[in-house]
Design an enzyme around this catalytic site. Structure first.
Site, PDB file in Angstrom:
ATOM      1  N   GLU A 253       0.896  -1.246  -0.049  1.00  8.93           N
ATOM      2  CA  GLU A 253       0.063   0.138   0.062  1.00  8.93           C
ATOM      3  C   GLU A 253       0.739   1.264   0.107  1.00  8.93           C
ATOM      4  OE1 GLU A 253      -3.541   0.183  -0.156  1.00  8.93           O
ATOM      5  OE2 GLU A 253      -2.993  -1.831  -0.976  1.00  8.93           O
TER       6      GLU A 253
ATOM      7  N   SER B  82     -48.127 -38.451   0.194  1.00  2.00           N
ATOM      8  CA  SER B  82     -48.276 -39.516   1.117  1.00  2.00           C
ATOM      9  C   SER B  82     -47.316 -39.365   2.307  1.00  2.00           C
ATOM     10  CB  SER B  82     -48.083 -40.696   0.430  1.00  2.00           C
ATOM     11  OG  SER B  82     -48.882 -41.015  -0.723  1.00  2.00           O
TER      12      SER B  82
END
Length: 726
Positions: A140, A429
């Site tokens: 940076e 079912s």
């Protein structure tokens, strides 16, 4: 007086005597200075004119420049002094979140998911890994320790790059120092105001927005920080506040989230991956693309070596052993489960919390992985490529503690539609266990007989209704067990009408089916809708002996640092719904489904299991739900848009998924018998009729006989409650 008598007159003595006067140099008259003749050409005049203009312009520019510089310096000084006076101690700037975080722990206390913004705790340059510090500086701001907060060289280079690439000077590469980035993270000292009408996301977006005026304001703020704090303190703020993807604020939180370790323990490869997130946290997040994150880390490692933070040997070691995610971060197990748990707690302590919260849950990560891998295996090996069919899985204990949840085929998700908890689908079912459980609770027996023959019922307001079996044939007289294990519809309706629909609805509702249940006779065939988690919880009630359960995932919730929970377990075993014997008899019939009925594909190789298949009209939904003595599992399969499944029934792919899940779940567990009761063998029909009428009948019950057959008439008289009239 004699003689002349006169004194000589007093005369001042001359300054120079005769000798002196003779010696004094002769005074000469000044001679006129000769002036050289002017040149005939006019070039000298032009030069003097141009020079005069230049000198005038220079004086004007210089006057304006130094006065402007003085004004700018004064304003810069005043701005710097103002910001300097407003800057708080460093410790107050380390955690800038306005939202809290939620950390979710599994049943063994291990972190498996995070929500909100996680802050891993304060770290400093002194206690963080030196590799991480070096990676951040190398990436940076390589001149961070040399400049005074603003780097003219960096700004000039950024402007040159932007213009060369066709952007405006301040668009794209900003040339910001770490100090300026911290100024931006702090939003130039303007805190988030909840009453402003801005959301937190809008506030942060506004802080990140670049403009000429904001860039100008960054300069005095950066200078003020440089004057107020040391370089290491500024870097400490940066390390704690930077957003690093996946909700992680600060490098400690990111290290914990991605690698399962503290930021003071990361190695060069891990440090490079973390530093690589700064440029684009979401894009380079290793949870999104590990390969992309490793590629970015490789670039950072090169920068670290170039700036002599790494030796060539360290560089080679880091590149040959790239950083990998921790097991929790890599698996991302329980994404759907975590979302469900977050919904179960109060919003002010979960979804909208401003505190840091820890939630202990029931999730078993081993079982979660088993469910995910089983689903993936079936879709890879049994489902055609390109199918958009979906599936969901829930695994829980008999008390309702959810151990695993898969809400769709994409398992590594957060905030996605959860088909296990949010999809209301017809049950088919798979609803029938509640019909037969209600019958068992009223004294019926699995060995009792029921008629499977054409049936028509008159429904007020709708007219005649005739249910059909899936196979479109009739079996005549069958036991309740045979009717159940072969999922015969007509006998189920006969049982339901005999028991009473209100009783069926009561049993289902008390077992936890909270959806609106059908009012007509089709109730017995599962025309009502429910969610998978509700259905699985209802089956858990049958396994545990007839007690309702409330499915739960939250065990307790507490604030970070507190020893006492704010919220305890919400769920578990509730009230009794049916008798223990009724549950045991129902379990027997459900075991027969897997042993020799519609669910044989779910049969486990080493232990008893009980379950029920379910397929809705046009096969839009297919279910298989069942249990062993240890766990209950439910599987649903279908399309989100209700497209019919092609050749899929509950006894097919859902049963196979269920089997794959349960085989994996039970690895290493000793086999235990089901809590069932084996009923006595059925009394022969001949005996039943003789006992009630004194008339003999043939030993074999008729198959596919018309309703007016004399034997059917006799049986209807004998077994009237189970055989409603046509």
């Amino acid at each position: 007086m004699s003689g002349s008598g006169k004194k000589p007159p007093l005369v001042a003595e001359k300054r120079y005597g005769a000798q002196t006067r003779a010696a004094r140099p002769e005074q000469r008259k000044p001679q006129a200075r000769k002036t050289p003749a002017r040149k005939a050409r006019g070039g000298n005049l032009l030069s003097r004119l141009v020079g005069g203009i230049f000198r005038l312009v220079f004086r004007i520019v210089w006057g304006v420049a130094w006065r402007t510089a003085a004004v700018v310096a004064l304003l810069l000084g005043l701005g710097t002094f103002y910001y300097y006076s407003t800057l708080p101690p460093v410790g107050a700037l380390l955690d800038g979140r306005t939202r809290g975080s939620v950390t979710l722990l599994d049943n063994e206390g291990q972190v498996f998911a995070w929500r909100g913004e996680t802050f891993g705790g304060q770290i400093t340059v002194e206690n963080v890994s030196p590799h991480l510090k070096n990676a951040v500086v190398a990436t940076e701001d390589r001149r961070f320790y040399q400049h005074f907060g603003v780097s003219p060289r960096g700004i000039a280079g950024a402007i040159r790059i932007n213009m060369r690439e066709g952007r405006s000077p301040l668009s794209g590469n900003g040339g910001s120092t770490i100090t300026q980035q911290v100024a931006k993270l702090l939003c130039l000292g303007v805190p988030y105001d909840r009453t402003s009408g801005q959301t937190e996301a809008e506030y942060e977006a506004d802080c990140r927005r670049s403009s000429v005026w904001r860039k100008i304001k960054e300069v005095p703020y950066a200078l003020a920080m440089e004057a107020k704090y040391s370089k290491d303190e500024i870097l400490t703020i940066y390390l704690n506040r930077a957003y690093l993807g996946a909700g992680a604020r600060g490098f400690e939180a990111a290290a914990q989230r991605y690698f399962g370790k503290s930021a003071n323990q990361v190695n060069p490869a891990e440090a490079a991956m973390l530093a690589g997130l700064l440029v684009a946290p979401s894009y380079y997040a290793p949870t999104r693309s590990l390969e992309r994150a490793q590629g970015r880390a490789n670039v950072i490692l090169g920068l670290m070596a170039e700036q002599r933070y790494l030796t060539q040997a360290q560089l080679a070691e880091a590149r040959s052993n790239p950083a990998r995610l921790s097991e929790a971060a890599e698996a991302r197990a329980g994404g759907y489960f975590a979302d469900w748990v977050m919904e179960s707690g109060p919003s002010f302590l979960t979804r909208e919390t401003t505190e840091d919260v820890i939630i202990r849950t029931t999730l078993d990560q081993r079982i979660q992985r088993a469910a995910e891998s089983a689903l993936a295996h079936i879709f890879e090996t049994k489902v055609r490529e390109g199918s958009e069919a979906q599936a969901a899985i829930v695994v829980m204990s008999a008390d309702g503690a959810v151990r695993a949840m898969v809400g769709g085929r994409r398992t590594q998700v957060s905030g996605a539609f959860n088909r296990a908890t949010q999809a209301l689908r017809q049950t088919g079912s798979s609803f029938k266990p509640f019909v037969f459980a209600a019958a068992m609770d009223l004294g019926y027996n699995p060995s009792d007989w029921v008629e499977d023959s054409p049936l028509t019922l008159n429904i007020p307001g709708s007219g005649p209704w005739s249910p059909r079996n899936y196979t479109n044939d009739f079996r005549g007289q069958v036991t309740l067990t045979e009717a159940f294990k072969h999922s015969l519809n007509i006998p189920a309706v006969r049982v339901s009408e005999s028991v009473g629909r209100d009783n069926i609805r009561r049993v289902a509702a008390e077992f936890g089916i909270n959806s609106t249940l059908a009012q007509g006779p089709a109730l017995a065939l599962g025309t009502s809708e429910s969610t998978l988690v509700e259905m699985t919880g209802a089956y858990a009630g049958i396994l545990n002996g007839g007690n309702a359960v409330r499915p739960y995932g939250l065990v307790d919730l507490r604030l970070v640092g507190d020893s006492q929970p704010l919220i305890g377990q919400e769920g578990g075993i509730q009230n009794r719904v049916i008798s223990q014997q009724a549950a045991a008899l129902t379990t027997f019939m459900m075991r027969e489904v897997i042993e020799s009925g519609t669910g044989t594909r779910a049969k486990l190789p080493d232990r008893e299991a009980a379950g029920k298949t379910g397929t809705t009209q046009a096969a839009r939904d297919a279910w298989f739900i069942g249990f062993t003595a240890d766990y209950v599992a439910g599987v649903w399969m279908g399309y989100d848009d209700n497209t019919p499944l092609n050749g899929v029934t509950g006894g097919g792919l859902p049963a196979e998924i269920w089997r794959e899940v349960m085989v994996r779940v039970h690895q290493g567990l000793p086999a235990r018998p089901l809590p069932l009761e084996v009923p006595p063998p059925p009394v022969p029909l001949e005996t039943v009729v003789r006992q009630h009428t004194g008339r003999a009948v043939a030993a074999e019950s008729p198959r596919n006989e018309p309703a007016e057959n004399p034997i059917d008439q006799i049986l209807r008289e004998v077994l009237g409650p189970l055989m409603p009239g046509n």
